[in-house]
Scaffold this motif. Sequence first.
Motif, PDB file in Angstrom:
ATOM      1  N   ILE A   1       0.838  -1.206   0.000  1.00 20.00           N
ATOM      2  CA  ILE A   1       0.000   0.000   0.000  1.00 20.00           C
ATOM      3  C   ILE A   1       0.870   1.254   0.000  1.00 20.00           C
ATOM      4  O   ILE A   1       0.584   2.226  -0.706  1.00 20.00           O
ATOM      5  N   ASP A   2       1.936   1.236   0.780  1.00 19.85           N
ATOM      6  CA  ASP A   2       2.833   2.392   0.823  1.00 19.85           C
ATOM      7  C   ASP A   2       3.445   2.651  -0.557  1.00 19.85           C
ATOM      8  O   ASP A   2       3.650   3.812  -0.943  1.00 19.85           O
ATOM      9  N   HIS A   3       3.705   1.586  -1.309  1.00 25.56           N
ATOM     10  CA  HIS A   3       4.239   1.751  -2.667  1.00 25.56           C
ATOM     11  C   HIS A   3       3.235   2.489  -3.550  1.00 25.56           C
ATOM     12  O   HIS A   3       3.628   3.308  -4.397  1.00 25.56           O
TER      13      HIS A   3
ATOM     14  N   ALA B   1       3.615   6.132  -3.022  1.00 28.75           N
ATOM     15  CA  ALA B   1       4.942   6.703  -3.259  1.00 28.75           C
ATOM     16  C   ALA B   1       4.935   7.963  -4.134  1.00 28.75           C
ATOM     17  O   ALA B   1       5.614   8.945  -3.806  1.00 28.75           O
ATOM     18  N   PRO B   2       4.203   7.997  -5.265  1.00 29.71           N
ATOM     19  CA  PRO B   2       4.204   9.231  -6.058  1.00 29.71           C
ATOM     20  C   PRO B   2       3.647  10.433  -5.290  1.00 29.71           C
ATOM     21  O   PRO B   2       4.121  11.562  -5.471  1.00 29.71           O
ATOM     22  N   LEU B   3       2.668  10.184  -4.433  1.00 26.13           N
ATOM     23  CA  LEU B   3       2.118  11.278  -3.642  1.00 26.13           C
ATOM     24  C   LEU B   3       3.097  11.706  -2.558  1.00 26.13           C
ATOM     25  O   LEU B   3       3.269  12.907  -2.304  1.00 26.13           O
TER      26      LEU B   3
ATOM     27  N   LEU C   1      -4.124   5.076  -5.731  1.00 24.69           N
ATOM     28  CA  LEU C   1      -4.728   5.161  -4.404  1.00 24.69           C
ATOM     29  C   LEU C   1      -6.239   4.964  -4.461  1.00 24.69           C
ATOM     30  O   LEU C   1      -6.817   4.373  -3.540  1.00 24.69           O
ATOM     31  N   LEU C   2      -6.852   5.427  -5.522  1.00 24.77           N
ATOM     32  CA  LEU C   2      -8.284   5.210  -5.665  1.00 24.77           C
ATOM     33  C   LEU C   2      -8.576   3.726  -5.875  1.00 24.77           C
ATOM     34  O   LEU C   2      -9.628   3.222  -5.477  1.00 24.77           O
ATOM     35  N   GLN C   3      -7.629   3.000  -6.442  1.00 20.78           N
ATOM     36  CA  GLN C   3      -7.788   1.546  -6.583  1.00 20.78           C
ATOM     37  C   GLN C   3      -7.660   0.863  -5.223  1.00 20.78           C
ATOM     38  O   GLN C   3      -8.373  -0.098  -4.930  1.00 20.78           O
ATOM     39  N   VAL C   4      -6.748   1.373  -4.385  1.00 23.24           N
ATOM     40  CA  VAL C   4      -6.626   0.822  -3.033  1.00 23.24           C
ATOM     41  C   VAL C   4      -7.922   1.052  -2.275  1.00 23.24           C
ATOM     42  O   VAL C   4      -8.424   0.160  -1.577  1.00 23.24           O
ATOM     43  N   ALA C   5      -8.482   2.252  -2.427  1.00 21.68           N
ATOM     44  CA  ALA C   5      -9.730   2.587  -1.730  1.00 21.68           C
ATOM     45  C   ALA C   5     -10.871   1.701  -2.191  1.00 21.68           C
ATOM     46  O   ALA C   5     -11.753   1.326  -1.411  1.00 21.68           O
TER      47      ALA C   5
END
Length: 299
Positions: free
Chosen positions: A238-240, A243-245, A294-298
Amino acid sequence: MTLFTGLSAFPLTPADAKGELKPELLQSFLERIVEAGADSIGLLGSTGGYAYLTPEARKHTLRAAVECVAGRTPLIVGVGALTTDVAEDLARNARWAGVDGLLLAPMSYQPLTDEEVFRHFEAVAAAGELPLCIYNNPSTTKFTLSPELIARLAELPNVTAVKMPLAADGDYAGEMQRLRAMTPEGFAIGYSGDWGAKDALLAGGACWYSVVAGLLPEPALALNRAAQAGNAAEAERIDHAFAPLWALFREFGSFRVMFAIAESLGFGSIAAPRPLLPLDQAYRIRVEDALRPLLQVAA
């Protein structure tokens, strides 16, 4: 979970072009945090721009927040101010409003001594009569709370936690071990600085005081829960995605980037307080690119 543990999400304080609070938009941010299941909301922290707001504007913001979230998610409010009198007044007002805890940074114009900071915290903690978290944020206050001063403050009534900056050497476990040896049992040691949150939580940090969770609470909560469960592989995954943010946060400061995130998420244009300037369009494209994973993680 108890106050000052888990994930504490710090929303922006949205204002119009005249600097007036947009209460409905603030409440929209808060609803997202509540629905995601964050452990607390950190209102009027650095992400909330508290240092740029008048005491009355801060009280107005607090009223709007309490109206929205009271009784649903614990509410922690920043009460830092240049003078002790103002900070005491803000702390009393927070108690009367029904918040759950306070966050206090040693704001200054003239450099402060350790004794001045101690007496400031002593007075504000007494005025608020609520659980209080020490906000150690030398990048903005230009004052570093030493372990010895944190230990002294931790003996004060109501002072129950500290919000630490990222460890310069990355040795979170060692830093927490030293602080725990100096502070009362149950004193909560948490961290801010989003791009180091994974490591701080995996090392045993009690709380992630999160900038990004103010607008993206679901992926932030996923990272928090994985790390605090000791699931290093999932936390790394998740942290990966973040990373861009994190790179943008380090380059421009998380405060500026959060305004661009709000616009990218469809909340409209929210101006940062002058003299801060919005990110150029080229960088906003980078923000949009950083949001996609990140929206995919959400989801």
